[in-house]
Design an enzyme around this catalytic site. Structure first.
Site, PDB file in Angstrom:
ATOM      1  N   CYS A   1      53.061  43.025  47.081  1.00 13.30           N
ATOM      2  CA  CYS A   1      51.711  42.685  47.534  1.00 13.30           C
ATOM      3  C   CYS A   1      51.761  42.141  48.960  1.00 13.30           C
ATOM      4  O   CYS A   1      50.998  42.571  49.832  1.00 13.30           O
ATOM      5  CB  CYS A   1      51.094  41.658  46.574  1.00 13.30           C
ATOM      6  SG  CYS A   1      49.374  41.278  46.968  1.00 13.30           S
ATOM      7  N   CYS A   2      52.701  41.206  49.232  1.00 13.36           N
ATOM      8  CA  CYS A   2      52.840  40.665  50.594  1.00 13.36           C
ATOM      9  C   CYS A   2      53.265  41.759  51.563  1.00 13.36           C
ATOM     10  O   CYS A   2      52.787  41.801  52.702  1.00 13.36           O
ATOM     11  CB  CYS A   2      53.882  39.541  50.612  1.00 13.36           C
ATOM     12  SG  CYS A   2      53.263  37.935  50.069  1.00 13.36           S
TER      13      CYS A   2
ATOM     14  N   CYS B  71      47.076  32.938  50.860  1.00 13.06           N
ATOM     15  CA  CYS B  71      46.037  33.640  50.109  1.00 13.06           C
ATOM     16  C   CYS B  71      45.557  32.792  48.923  1.00 13.06           C
ATOM     17  O   CYS B  71      46.344  32.061  48.314  1.00 13.06           O
ATOM     18  CB  CYS B  71      46.599  34.950  49.570  1.00 13.06           C
ATOM     19  SG  CYS B  71      46.978  36.138  50.862  1.00 13.06           S
TER      20      CYS B  71
ATOM     21  N   CYS C 116      47.436  32.758  45.503  1.00 12.19           N
ATOM     22  CA  CYS C 116      48.829  32.294  45.551  1.00 12.19           C
ATOM     23  C   CYS C 116      48.964  30.906  46.160  1.00 12.19           C
ATOM     24  O   CYS C 116      50.058  30.483  46.540  1.00 12.19           O
ATOM     25  CB  CYS C 116      49.683  33.283  46.335  1.00 12.19           C
ATOM     26  SG  CYS C 116      49.635  34.945  45.656  1.00 12.19           S
TER      27      CYS C 116
ATOM     28  N   CYS D 148      56.374  34.871  52.632  1.00 13.07           N
ATOM     29  CA  CYS D 148      55.676  36.160  52.500  1.00 13.07           C
ATOM     30  C   CYS D 148      56.526  37.322  52.990  1.00 13.07           C
ATOM     31  O   CYS D 148      56.291  38.471  52.636  1.00 13.07           O
ATOM     32  CB  CYS D 148      54.354  36.132  53.256  1.00 13.07           C
ATOM     33  SG  CYS D 148      54.551  35.919  55.031  1.00 13.07           S
TER      34      CYS D 148
HETATM   35  S1  SF4 Z   1      50.205  35.710  49.326  1.00 10.82           S
HETATM   36 FE1  SF4 Z   1      49.666  36.528  47.298  1.00 10.82          FE
HETATM   37  S2  SF4 Z   1      47.724  37.640  47.510  1.00 10.82           S
HETATM   38 FE2  SF4 Z   1      48.555  37.245  49.577  1.00 10.82          FE
HETATM   39  S3  SF4 Z   1      49.619  39.090  50.106  1.00 10.82           S
HETATM   40 FE3  SF4 Z   1      51.144  37.717  49.215  1.00 10.82          FE
HETATM   41  S4  SF4 Z   1      51.176  38.096  46.985  1.00 10.82           S
HETATM   42 FE4  SF4 Z   1      49.348  39.115  47.869  1.00 10.82          FE
END
Ligand code: SF4
Length: 248
Positions: free
Chosen positions: A127-128, A208, A211, A234
Site C-alpha cells: 500500500c505504501c 495516513c 495507520c 513507509c
Molecule cells: S500509511 Fe497506511 S494507508 Fe498510507 S500508504 Fe501506507 S499503508 Fe497505505
C-alpha cells in the site's frame, strides 16, 4: 577540489560527490546547511519532501526564509486526515510557499492495485509502495538532491541519520538530523509556528488516517504509526523504496 565563485563571495564545491558534500556541509545544521545548498550548490535542482505532519513547520519555515519558491513535494495518498490537507494550506499561506506540488498515484491505477481501498490492512508495505513511494519516485527525476526533515530521535531506523546521505543515487539533505525534540519545540514557539491541529489530540507523528493513532503521555511519538505491526517506515527514504526488514 573544483570550486565556483558564489553570489556572496564564498566558494562552494562544484564536485557533488557525497564525500565532498559531507566535508563542506556535513558538520552544519538547520539554515546553515540549507542556505549554501539551496542557493549555490544545487540551485534550481533541489526539492524538499514534506508530509505536512506534526513537526514539518520547522523545515518549511527555514526553506521559506531561504527561497520560498523551492519545490516542495507532498504526497497525497488518498488516505490522509482532512486536518493534514488543511494544515498544508495554512502553512503555504502563512509561510508564503509558492513551490508546493501535491503528488498522487493516478486514480485508475490506484483503483486497479487497491480495488477496495483496504490494502493498508492486508499488505501495508505494498500500500505504501503504491500510494507513497511510487508518486514521489516518479517526480524526482528533475532533481539532483532532496531535502527532508527527518531527525535521529524519531526512530531506531533513523538513529544514525547523517546530514548528507545518498540513497538510490539521490543526494538527501537532512538539516535537522541532529536536532532534539526540545529544540524543535523551541523553534516552533520562537517563530510562532502553528501546530498540526491533531497534535493537541495526542497525534505526535502523523501519516495516513488508517495507520495513525494517538499516543499516550510518555509513549514514543511514532508508536502510533502502524501500531501493533512491525512496520515503522513507509519506505520513501530507503533504497528501492522498501522498508521491509529495516526495523532494527
Ligand atoms: S500509511 Fe497506511 S494507508 Fe498510507 S500508504 Fe501506507 S499503508 Fe497505505
Amino acid at each position: 577540489m573544483t570550486t565556483d565563485q558564489t553570489n556572496n563571495g564564498k566558494r562552494a564545491p562544484r564536485d557533488e560527490c557525497l564525500q565532498n558534500l559531507r566535508l563542506h556541509f556535513g558538520h552544519l545544521n538547520g539554515r546553515a546547511v540549507l542556505e549554501p545548498l539551496l542557493r549555490d550548490v544545487f540551485k534550481g535542482r533541489v526539492a524538499a519532501w514534506s508530509s505536512f505532519g506534526a513537526e514539518s513547520a520547522v523545515l518549511l519555515h527555514m526553506i521559506s526564509n531561504v527561497d520560498p519558491g523551492t519545490p516542495i513535494l507532498f504526497v497525497d495518498t488518498g488516505k490522509l486526515f482532512p486536518e493534514t490537507l488543511a494544515y498544508r494550506d495554512r502553512l503555504i499561506a502563512n509561510l508564503g510557499l509558492t513551490g508546493v506540488r501535491t503528488l498522487s498515484q493516478e486514480k485508475a491505477e490506484q483503483e486497479r492495485l487497491d480495488r477496495d481501498g483496504m490494502l493498508w490492512q492486508t499488505d501495508p508495505d505494498t500500500c505504501c509502495a503504491i500510494r507513497k513511494v511510487a508518486p514521489l519516485a516518479g517526480n524526482l527525476t528533475p532533481f539532483a538532491a532532496l531535502i527532508t526533515g527527518r531527525k535521529r530521535y524519531q526512530a531506531a531506523t533513523r538513529s544514525s541519520l547523517q546530514v548528507i546521505e545518498q540513497v538510490d543515487g539521490c543526494i538527501k539533505i537532512n538539516p535537522l538530523a541532529g536536532w532534539s525534540e526540545d529544540r524543535v519545540r523551541t523553534y516552533m514557539s520562537e517563530h510562532d509556528l502553528p501546530d498540526h491541529p491533531l497534535v493537541w489530540s495526542g497525534y505526535l507523528s502523523i501519516g495516513c488516517a488508517p495507520c495513525t493513532m494517538s499516543v499516550k503521555s510518555g509513549e514514543h511519538a511514532r508508536t502510533g504509526r502502524w501500531r501493533g505491526r512491525e512496520k515503522t517506515e513507509c519506505g520513501i527514504h530507503f533504497a528501492g523504496g522498501r522498508s521491509v526488514g529495516q526495523n532494527a
